[in-house]
Design an enzyme around this catalytic site. Structure first.
Site, PDB file in Angstrom:
ATOM      1  N   TYR A 101       3.876  -0.613   2.552  1.00 16.60           N
ATOM      2  CA  TYR A 101       4.016   0.310   3.683  1.00 16.60           C
ATOM      3  C   TYR A 101       3.134   1.526   3.441  1.00 16.60           C
ATOM      4  CZ  TYR A 101       6.066   4.023   6.563  1.00 16.60           C
ATOM      5  OH  TYR A 101       6.244   5.047   7.453  1.00 16.60           O
ATOM      6  N   GLU A 190       0.899   4.493  11.231  1.00 15.47           N
ATOM      7  CA  GLU A 190       1.765   3.765  10.296  1.00 15.47           C
ATOM      8  C   GLU A 190       1.338   2.307  10.214  1.00 15.47           C
ATOM      9  OE1 GLU A 190       6.430   4.045  10.066  1.00 15.47           O
ATOM     10  OE2 GLU A 190       5.888   2.286  11.237  1.00 15.47           O
TER      11      GLU A 190
END
Ligand code: GDP
Ligand code: MN
Length: 380
Positions: A101, A190
């Protein structure tokens, strides 16, 4: 402005961040054609402006064009948290060995961009932050100094990425993501998951991209990405007219000048037992043209039963606002009761102008509380 995954990935690709090849499709037939063009296994991905698509059944693998068409048929029309799927992204399927991530956003407290990175990707980042906070590496970038290469290394080592080739690829992606973030005036970029393939290739499998509305004038190509159909038509009209407008659920339309006054007005309406239909801010101007535009937006909302004009004249002059109201009424018929409270600069003149016009549905009040009471009453 939130971008769809495929739009965010276009911006990623422009900034040199590796993504898989894909095609946009809005019908099962187009999905099939996309699969034929791409060849081999593909992933059919619902394009909606919300997360958790995987869990909701909005992301499915397909081995053949036939299967792609069938999966597309299943996903189109699906309701994902109130978003009905009408768009698909068909992408060449990736094999996944690891899911990481990576994101960058603003830390308002620190007044700096903040990178977050963890090797525990794929799942909700909130979950990681709660259950294994030590696995989440956070790093601020000084906006004046700009991004420094050592910062990427700190993220990568901090999260415990051991493979040198992965380290190098991720560090490069971190630098490019910073460029994308700054270069597009983004508020959030993101990548979840940032994957490592079995061959050791790192790439962005998903994108969540939010661009600052106030910077869109600098990025016409991004402004064009806005999905007008997905937006509330009134909010779209307001944006077009340059009116600050937020739709709420009640029946009293609010018009004030300045966000603070408008927010207090919402409170006062609630205090006297009413429900605001919207938040509408004329800003510091409040000239006739602005009043006309705002009234046009508000009266298009069918839930609105009464309008409360709450103006505190500072730079804004109350006589100007009063003339704006009259101009608006000349230009379009407004049947709603309009409660007007004018205070501050030229309030007396403003009230006189309204009184002399003698319009039946204009109800002057001198205080905010009385105005709110009257408006709520008239909305019943
Ligand atoms: P989200 O659920 O809305 O965050 O959508 P994502 O794009 O992140 O996809 C959710 C999950 O679907 C990913 O975490 C992967 O596990 C899986 N997925 C997405 N694309 C692929 C792919 O190309 N290959 C494989 N094997 N899985 C995929
Ligand atoms: Mn995701």
């Amino acid at each position: 402005m939130d971008l769809y995954e495929y739009q965010g990935k276009q911006l990623f690709a422009l900034h040199g961040i590796p993504v898989s090849e894909g095609r946009f499709a809005a019908s099962p037939e187009a999905a099939r054609a996309a699969a034929e063009e791409l060849g081999g296994e593909v992933v059919v991905k619902a394009q909606v402006l919300t997360g958790g698509r995987g869990k909701a059944g909005g992301i499915k693998l397909a081995a053949t064009p036939d299967e792609t068409e069938a999966r597309a048929r299943e996903i189109l029309g699906l309701d994902i948290r109130g978003h009905v799927v009408s768009k698909l992204w068909i992408e060449r399927a990736s094999e996944i060995a690891k899911e990481y991530y990576l994101s960058i956003t603003f830390d308002r407290g620190e007044k700096k961009p903040l990178f977050m990175f963890t090797t525990q990707g794929g799942i909700d980042i909130e979950e990681v932050a709660e259950q294994t906070p030590e696995a989440l590496v956070r790093l601020h970038v000084d906006p004046l100094e700009g991004f420094q290469p050592w910062q990427a290394r700190r993220l990568v080592y901090g999260a415990g990425v051991a493979d040198p080739s992965e380290q190098k690829q991720i560090a490069a992606i971190v630098a490019k993501l910073y460029d994308a973030f700054v270069g597009t005036d983004a508020m959030l970029c993101e990548i979840n998951p940032l994957i490592v393939t079995p061959e050791g290739e790192v790439k962005a499998l998903d994108s969540k991209f939010t661009v600052d509305d106030n910077a869109l004038y600098k990025h016409p190509e991004i402004a064009e990405m806005r999905d007008v159909a997905a937006a509330d038509p009134l909010e779209a009209l307001a944006r077009e007219k340059g009116v600050t407008y937020v739709k709420l659920d009640g029946d009293v339309g609010i018009l004030g000048n300045g966000a603070g006054l408008v927010m207090s007005t919402l409170d006062v309406i609630a205090l006297v037992g009413g429900k605001p239909a919207n938040f509408c801010d004329l800003g510091g101007g409040g000239d006739a043209e602005g009043v006309v535009d705002a009234l046009e937006v508000i009266t298009r909302d069918e839930q609105v039963k009464a309008i409360f004009f709450n103006i505190f004249g500072g730079i804004t002059r109350c006589d100007e606002v009063a003339r704006g109201i009259l101009t608006a009424l000349e230009r379009m018929p407004i049947a709603h009761p309009i409660v007007v409270r004018l205070d501050g600069t030229n309030a007396e003149e403003g009230r006189t102008i309204l009184a002399e016009a003698g319009i039946a549905n204009i109800h002057p009040e001198t205080t905010m509380l009385d105005g709110a009471r009257r408006a709520v009453e008239l909305a019943r």
